[in-house]
Design a protein around this motif. Structure first.
Motif, PDB file in Angstrom:
ATOM      1  N   TYR A  88       0.893  -1.250   0.019  1.00 14.91           N
ATOM      2  CA  TYR A  88      -0.157  -0.023   0.182  1.00 14.91           C
ATOM      3  C   TYR A  88       0.895   1.389   0.021  1.00 14.91           C
ATOM      4  N   LEU A  89       0.349   2.182  -0.870  1.00 13.95           N
ATOM      5  CA  LEU A  89       1.149   3.452  -0.579  1.00 13.95           C
ATOM      6  C   LEU A  89       0.802   4.461   0.609  1.00 13.95           C
ATOM      7  N   GLU A  90       1.828   5.279   0.726  1.00 17.57           N
ATOM      8  CA  GLU A  90       1.934   6.398   1.820  1.00 17.57           C
ATOM      9  C   GLU A  90       2.178   7.738   1.096  1.00 17.57           C
ATOM     10  N   ASP A  91       1.761   8.694   1.527  1.00 17.35           N
ATOM     11  CA  ASP A  91       1.683  10.013   1.199  1.00 17.35           C
ATOM     12  C   ASP A  91       3.347  10.399   0.982  1.00 17.35           C
ATOM     13  N   GLY A  92       3.674  10.805  -0.131  1.00 14.62           N
ATOM     14  CA  GLY A  92       4.838  11.444  -0.573  1.00 14.62           C
ATOM     15  C   GLY A  92       5.875  10.144  -1.247  1.00 14.62           C
ATOM     16  N   ASP A  93       5.273   8.975  -1.333  1.00 16.82           N
ATOM     17  CA  ASP A  93       6.134   7.875  -1.936  1.00 16.82           C
ATOM     18  C   ASP A  93       6.310   8.300  -3.454  1.00 16.82           C
ATOM     19  N   ILE A  94       7.594   7.890  -3.700  1.00 13.06           N
ATOM     20  CA  ILE A  94       7.968   8.073  -5.046  1.00 13.06           C
ATOM     21  C   ILE A  94       8.335   6.758  -5.746  1.00 13.06           C
ATOM     22  N   ILE A  95       7.693   6.300  -6.753  1.00 13.14           N
ATOM     23  CA  ILE A  95       7.859   5.125  -7.439  1.00 13.14           C
ATOM     24  C   ILE A  95       8.752   5.319  -8.825  1.00 13.14           C
ATOM     25  N   VAL A  96       9.687   4.561  -8.862  1.00 19.72           N
ATOM     26  CA  VAL A  96      10.627   4.609 -10.036  1.00 19.72           C
ATOM     27  C   VAL A  96      10.554   3.127 -10.898  1.00 19.72           C
ATOM     28  N   VAL A  97      10.158   3.717 -12.123  1.00 16.73           N
ATOM     29  CA  VAL A  97      10.012   2.290 -13.065  1.00 16.73           C
ATOM     30  C   VAL A  97      11.123   2.245 -14.162  1.00 16.73           C
ATOM     31  N   PRO A  98      11.981   1.471 -13.961  1.00 10.36           N
ATOM     32  CA  PRO A  98      13.348   1.483 -14.885  1.00 10.36           C
ATOM     33  C   PRO A  98      12.777   0.468 -16.114  1.00 10.36           C
ATOM     34  N   VAL A  99      13.639   0.423 -17.128  1.00  8.94           N
ATOM     35  CA  VAL A  99      13.599  -0.391 -18.425  1.00  8.94           C
ATOM     36  C   VAL A  99      14.136  -1.770 -17.976  1.00  8.94           C
ATOM     37  N   VAL A 100      13.628  -2.489 -18.825  1.00  7.88           N
ATOM     38  CA  VAL A 100      14.461  -3.979 -18.452  1.00  7.88           C
ATOM     39  C   VAL A 100      15.677  -3.716 -19.311  1.00  7.88           C
ATOM     40  N   LYS A 101      16.845  -4.406 -18.616  1.00  3.22           N
ATOM     41  CA  LYS A 101      18.074  -4.694 -19.112  1.00  3.22           C
ATOM     42  C   LYS A 101      18.352  -6.020 -19.354  1.00  3.22           C
ATOM     43  N   GLU A 102      18.006  -7.048 -18.569  1.00  5.15           N
ATOM     44  CA  GLU A 102      18.486  -8.188 -18.488  1.00  5.15           C
ATOM     45  C   GLU A 102      17.099  -9.275 -18.276  1.00  5.15           C
ATOM     46  N   GLN A 103      17.047 -10.225 -19.370  1.00  2.00           N
ATOM     47  CA  GLN A 103      16.256 -11.278 -19.184  1.00  2.00           C
ATOM     48  C   GLN A 103      16.673 -12.742 -19.685  1.00  2.00           C
ATOM     49  N   VAL A 104      15.881 -13.576 -19.178  1.00  3.30           N
ATOM     50  CA  VAL A 104      16.034 -14.943 -19.783  1.00  3.30           C
ATOM     51  C   VAL A 104      14.668 -15.567 -20.284  1.00  3.30           C
ATOM     52  N   GLN A 105      14.990 -16.518 -21.156  1.00  3.25           N
ATOM     53  CA  GLN A 105      13.962 -17.357 -21.810  1.00  3.25           C
ATOM     54  C   GLN A 105      13.566 -18.590 -21.199  1.00  3.25           C
ATOM     55  N   ILE A 106      12.395 -19.104 -21.191  1.00  2.85           N
ATOM     56  CA  ILE A 106      12.212 -20.502 -20.716  1.00  2.85           C
ATOM     57  C   ILE A 106      10.947 -21.233 -21.887  1.00  2.85           C
ATOM     58  N   PHE A 107      11.411 -22.239 -22.289  1.00  6.96           N
ATOM     59  CA  PHE A 107      10.724 -23.315 -23.229  1.00  6.96           C
ATOM     60  C   PHE A 107       9.996 -24.404 -22.690  1.00  6.96           C
TER      61      PHE A 107
END
Length: 450
Positions: free
Chosen positions: A114-133
């Motif tokens: 849950y959020l609180e007053d004054g919170d800052i949310i930073v959404v970065p970009v995807v830099k690394e990933q894996v694949q599963i098959f």
């Protein structure tokens, strides 16, 4: 008395007004007090400050900023590579790392607080990933599409958990990771035993993953192979039947289905196969793309005959198989086979160059010429000398006479007079032969003269 009533009325009005003003003031104060200011920045469409309710979670604030977190209710507006697993929540000079994918897939509430007053949310970009098959439970989920964002410290078990586990058909002892070596395109293969990993996530088998690792969880070959065939028509219990592919036989299935009915025409019953390996005919496919003038006479005849045959239809020996139990006519069944038992015919089919081609009820007293008359007679294009009777039980083509007996299901075929193009391949080969022969004679005479 009237004065008392007036006084009471005035008092009621005053008290009501005071209550309304007080309620409005309280509502305004309460409304301003229950809204939080939260900042959402980074890989979102509209970075900025948003007002949210105290009951809001991190995902809802990101939703307001139009990220791709809620793919069901919100259009995808944000960067295609916005992170779900490495989101930062800044609160009171502290930074908390959040993995929203664990909330979206597994319902892990601590990953979406849950959020609180004054919170800052930073959404970065995807830099690394894996694949599963392979044999994974959630392989078609739009949230995943085989690629999983990699978080520092992720192990094999973490990724398996995010795809909701593995299927019962998985070959747990033969999983594999394909890993790039350094910065090159060379790879190495790491074998995994998933049974060990699932039983003890602290085991050495549960290795830490690296960027661009590919995890392959293969299925056990022929695991619970659900093969079936279909029986249609004059059979005691028509429908779909389970078989063991390449093992169950035609006679076994007919027996299991209660056998043909009395009205079944076993001479014309057939098995239709759709499996591609039995239907491959490279020569036929090649001839279909070849011009008639480029074919030999035999190739041309083969193509004409092949075009009139049913694709994938097995030889019709049902009568001998069922009534005499001659096993050399039995057929091993394959997944998708369709077995059709038609009813016994009661008519003669008139096909080709007659006024009204179609079916005519069988009459044992009639010969083929009388049937043709019943069909309206021959057309001007009919080739009278090439009329044939096609036996329904054997497929044999006969040149009929007035005494030829006709049986229900037989076909009387009246061909059309062939156009010149039909004879052109024959003419071509004849010309080529004569030309070659003449050339040979000339050469021989020249040699003899010398």
């Amino acid at each position: 008395m009237k004065n008392i009533y007036k006084f009471i009325l005035v008092l009621v009005v005053l008290l009501s007004s005071i209550c309304l003003f007080a309620q409005e003031d309280i509502s305004q104060q309460f409304s301003s007090e229950i809204m939080y200011n939260v900042s959402v920045v980074g890989a979102v469409k509209n970075p900025g400050v948003y007002m949210v309710l105290p009951t809001s979670r991190v995902s809802e604030a990101i939703k307001l900023a139009n990220t791709l977190i809620d793919t069901i209710n919100v259009p995808v507006h944000a960067s295609n590579n916005a992170s779900k697993r490495n989101i930062s929540l800044k609160r009171n000079n502290e930074v908390v790392k959040l993995d929203l994918l664990r909330f979206l897939v597994l319902g892990e509430e601590k990953s979406n607080p849950y959020l609180e007053d004054g919170d800052i949310i930073v959404v970065p970009v995807v830099k690394e990933q894996v694949q599963i098959f392979g044999a994974i439970a959630n392989k078609n989920d739009e949230e995943l599409l085989n690629s999983i964002e990699l978080k520092s410290g992720d192990r094999v078990s973490d990724i398996i958990e995010l795809v909701m586990g593995i299927l019962p058909s998985a070959d747990n002892k033969n999983a594999e990771i394909v890993r790039f070596i350094g910065d090159s395109s060379d790879t190495e293969s790491i074998n995994l035993n998933l049974d060990i990993i699932m039983n003890n996530i602290e085991s050495n088998e549960n290795i830490i993953l690296q960027n661009d690792d590919r995890i392959y969880i293969r299925e056990i070959p022929e695991y619970h192979n659900k093969s079936f065939i279909t029986l249609i028509g004059e059979i005691a219990y028509e429908g779909t039947y389970a078989i063991e592919n390449n093992k169950t036989t035609l006679l076994q299935i007919i027996t299991k289905a209660g056998g043909p009915t009395e009205d079944a025409d076993l001479f014309n019953a057939y098995l239709k196969r759709i499996s591609k390996e039995d239907l491959q005919e490279p020569e036929y496919q090649k001839l279909r793309k070849t011009r008639a003038e480029d074919m030999s006479i035999l190739e041309y005849r083969y193509l004409r005959n092949r075009l009139t045959e049913g694709s994938g239809v097995f030889a019709k020996n049902f009568d001998t198989l069922w009534n005499n139990k001659e096993l050399e006519y039995d057929i091993i069944l394959k997944d998708g086979d369709v077995i059709y038992f038609p009813a016994k015919p009661v008519a003669i089919k008139i096909s080709g160059e007659v006024a009204n081609p179609g079916l005519i009820n069988h009459d044992a007293e009639l010969n083929y010429l009388e049937y043709i008359e019943l069909a309206g007679g021959l057309t001007s294009k009919a080739r009278k000398g090439k009329i044939k009777i096609i036996r329904s039980n054997t497929g044999e083509w006969l040149k009929p006479s007035k005494n030829t007996k006709l049986y229900p299901g037989d076909t009387i075929f009246i061909p059309r007079k062939e156009r010149f193009s039909y004879y052109w391949p024959y003419i071509q080969e004849t010309i080529a032969f004569v030309t070659g022969l003449a050339t040979s004679i000339i050469v021989i005479k020249s040699l003899m003269a010398n």
